[in-house]
Design a protein around this motif. Structure first.
Motif, short mmCIF file in Angstrom:
data_model
loop_
_atom_site.label_atom_id
_atom_site.label_comp_id
_atom_site.label_asym_id
_atom_site.label_seq_id
_atom_site.Cartn_x
_atom_site.Cartn_y
_atom_site.Cartn_z
N GLY A 118 34.11 16.17 31.19
CA GLY A 118 34.78 14.90 30.92
C GLY A 118 33.86 13.72 31.18
O GLY A 118 33.83 12.76 30.40
N ILE A 119 33.08 13.78 32.26
CA ILE A 119 32.13 12.72 32.57
C ILE A 119 31.06 12.61 31.49
O ILE A 119 30.72 11.51 31.02
CB ILE A 119 31.48 12.96 33.94
CG1 ILE A 119 32.52 12.85 35.05
CG2 ILE A 119 30.34 11.97 34.18
CD1 ILE A 119 32.01 13.27 36.41
N LEU A 120 30.51 13.76 31.09
CA LEU A 120 29.48 13.76 30.05
C LEU A 120 30.02 13.21 28.74
O LEU A 120 29.34 12.44 28.04
CB LEU A 120 28.93 15.17 29.85
CG LEU A 120 28.08 15.74 30.98
CD1 LEU A 120 27.67 17.17 30.67
CD2 LEU A 120 26.84 14.88 31.18
N LYS A 121 31.25 13.59 28.40
CA LYS A 121 31.86 13.10 27.16
C LYS A 121 31.96 11.58 27.19
O LYS A 121 31.62 10.89 26.22
CB LYS A 121 33.23 13.75 26.98
CG LYS A 121 34.03 13.24 25.79
CD LYS A 121 35.12 12.29 26.24
CE LYS A 121 35.94 11.76 25.11
NZ LYS A 121 36.92 10.74 25.55
N GLU A 122 32.46 11.03 28.30
CA GLU A 122 32.60 9.58 28.42
C GLU A 122 31.25 8.88 28.42
O GLU A 122 31.10 7.81 27.83
CB GLU A 122 33.38 9.24 29.70
CG GLU A 122 34.82 9.71 29.70
CD GLU A 122 35.64 9.02 28.63
OE1 GLU A 122 35.32 7.88 28.26
OE2 GLU A 122 36.61 9.63 28.15
N CYS A 123 30.27 9.47 29.10
CA CYS A 123 28.93 8.87 29.14
C CYS A 123 28.30 8.84 27.74
O CYS A 123 27.73 7.82 27.33
CB CYS A 123 28.03 9.65 30.10
SG CYS A 123 28.43 9.39 31.85
N PHE A 159 33.16 21.20 22.53
CA PHE A 159 34.23 20.25 22.23
C PHE A 159 33.98 18.90 22.89
O PHE A 159 34.02 17.85 22.24
CB PHE A 159 35.57 20.83 22.69
CG PHE A 159 36.68 19.82 22.76
CD1 PHE A 159 37.28 19.35 21.60
CD2 PHE A 159 37.11 19.31 23.98
CE1 PHE A 159 38.31 18.41 21.66
CE2 PHE A 159 38.13 18.37 24.05
CZ PHE A 159 38.72 17.92 22.88
N PHE A 160 33.73 18.90 24.20
CA PHE A 160 33.54 17.65 24.93
C PHE A 160 32.31 16.89 24.45
O PHE A 160 32.37 15.67 24.21
CB PHE A 160 33.42 17.92 26.43
CG PHE A 160 34.74 18.07 27.13
CD1 PHE A 160 35.52 16.96 27.41
CD2 PHE A 160 35.21 19.31 27.53
CE1 PHE A 160 36.74 17.08 28.06
CE2 PHE A 160 36.42 19.45 28.18
CZ PHE A 160 37.19 18.33 28.45
N LEU A 161 31.18 17.59 24.32
CA LEU A 161 29.95 16.91 23.90
C LEU A 161 30.06 16.42 22.46
O LEU A 161 29.63 15.30 22.14
CB LEU A 161 28.76 17.86 24.05
CG LEU A 161 28.47 18.33 25.49
CD1 LEU A 161 27.19 19.16 25.53
CD2 LEU A 161 28.35 17.14 26.44
N GLY A 162 30.66 17.24 21.60
CA GLY A 162 30.84 16.82 20.21
C GLY A 162 31.78 15.64 20.10
O GLY A 162 31.54 14.69 19.33
N TYR A 163 32.86 15.67 20.89
CA TYR A 163 33.84 14.59 20.91
C TYR A 163 33.17 13.28 21.34
O TYR A 163 33.35 12.22 20.72
CB TYR A 163 34.96 14.96 21.88
CG TYR A 163 36.22 14.13 21.77
CD1 TYR A 163 36.19 12.80 21.38
CD2 TYR A 163 37.46 14.68 22.10
CE1 TYR A 163 37.36 12.05 21.31
CE2 TYR A 163 38.63 13.94 22.02
CZ TYR A 163 38.57 12.62 21.63
OH TYR A 163 39.72 11.87 21.56
N GLY A 205 31.56 8.18 19.85
CA GLY A 205 30.73 7.00 20.09
C GLY A 205 30.03 6.53 18.85
O GLY A 205 29.94 5.32 18.59
N TYR A 206 29.53 7.48 18.06
CA TYR A 206 28.81 7.11 16.84
C TYR A 206 29.72 6.40 15.84
O TYR A 206 29.38 5.33 15.32
CB TYR A 206 28.22 8.37 16.19
CG TYR A 206 27.63 8.11 14.81
CD1 TYR A 206 26.39 7.50 14.67
CD2 TYR A 206 28.35 8.44 13.67
CE1 TYR A 206 25.86 7.24 13.41
CE2 TYR A 206 27.84 8.17 12.40
CZ TYR A 206 26.59 7.58 12.28
OH TYR A 206 26.08 7.31 11.03
N PHE A 207 30.88 6.98 15.57
CA PHE A 207 31.78 6.40 14.56
C PHE A 207 32.42 5.10 15.04
O PHE A 207 32.67 4.20 14.24
CB PHE A 207 32.84 7.42 14.15
CG PHE A 207 32.31 8.52 13.29
CD1 PHE A 207 31.84 8.25 12.01
CD2 PHE A 207 32.23 9.83 13.75
CE1 PHE A 207 31.34 9.26 11.20
CE2 PHE A 207 31.72 10.84 12.95
CZ PHE A 207 31.27 10.56 11.67
N THR A 208 32.68 5.00 16.36
CA THR A 208 33.20 3.74 16.89
C THR A 208 32.15 2.63 16.76
O THR A 208 32.46 1.51 16.34
CB THR A 208 33.61 3.90 18.36
OG1 THR A 208 34.64 4.88 18.47
CG2 THR A 208 34.14 2.58 18.92
#
Length: 210
Positions: A22-27, A123-127, A132-135
């Motif tokens: 979760g932390i890595l996904k948010e970072c 899932f988390f890393l891809g998410y 982030g890219y599309f936002t």
């Protein structure tokens, strides 16, 4: 159903793994927007980050629940179909000839856990990366949807594109600007969902992110 001893021993490590993911996904998500999210997060935000991710969308929630149910039953399925070529190739099974019943059960449990961990990691890393890219692309191309109106305590209001929120801050862009604003929740009186013309108090949006 009785949870096997192998699975019970891994549960604390499993949650720690989810928190790290979760932390890595948010970072990864916020780094692409120029935000060091850990500077704006509390311990509670970090601990509930995987839960917030799983519950951010009904489709994701159904997917994750199905994923856990499937992998809970996977060891018994592997024990039943471990001689099938497709199963052997998919899960890279090794021969279990000479294994005792306990060793066989432990082996299939470990295969199930490793497979689940690999899928969740992807899932988390891809998410995080894709989100982030599309936002960021939306902001750069001015294609955001300004669905909210934020009303500050000083009486000022702005139409915004809400990127994210946690227990302390809102992250958003104002209509007509590419600059990302980070505003404490305490500075906001309320927020209006423009499409439905309904007012939502600040903490109502808290379940979207870290």
């Amino acid at each position: 159903m009785k949870i096997s001893d192998d699975i019970q021993k891994l549960l604390p490590f499993g949650y720690l793994f989810l928190v790290i993911m979760g932390i890595l996904k948010e970072c990864f998500f916020h780094y692409q927007l120029g935000i060091n999210i850990l500077k704006y997060s509390t311990i509670i935000d970090i601990l509930i980050s995987p839960i917030a991710t799983f519950t951010s969308n009904p489709i994701i929630l159904v997917f994750v629940i199905s994923l856990f149910i499937f992998h809970y039953h996977l060891p018994s399925l592997l024990a039943k179909y471990n001689d099938r070529k497709f199963v052997i190739r998919t899960f890279e099974l090794k021969k279990i000839e000479g294994f005792s019943e306990a060793e066989t059960k432990s082996y299939f449990n470990s295969v199930s856990v490793k497979t689940l961990a690999a899928i969740l990691c992807s899932f988390f890393l891809g998410y995080g990366l894709a989100g982030g890219y599309f936002t960021g692309k939306k902001i750069r191309d001015h294609k955001e949807s300004y669905n909210y109106r934020i009303n500050y305590n000083n009486g000022k209001s702005e139409e915004i594109f809400l990127i994210n929120t946690n227990s302390l801050y809102y992250f958003y862009t104002v209509k007509g600007s590419k600059t990302i604003k980070i505003t404490p929740l305490g500075a906001v009186e309320n927020m209006e969902l423009i499409e439905n013309k309904m007012v939502t108090k600040g903490l109502f949006l808290y379940n979207t992110s870290l």
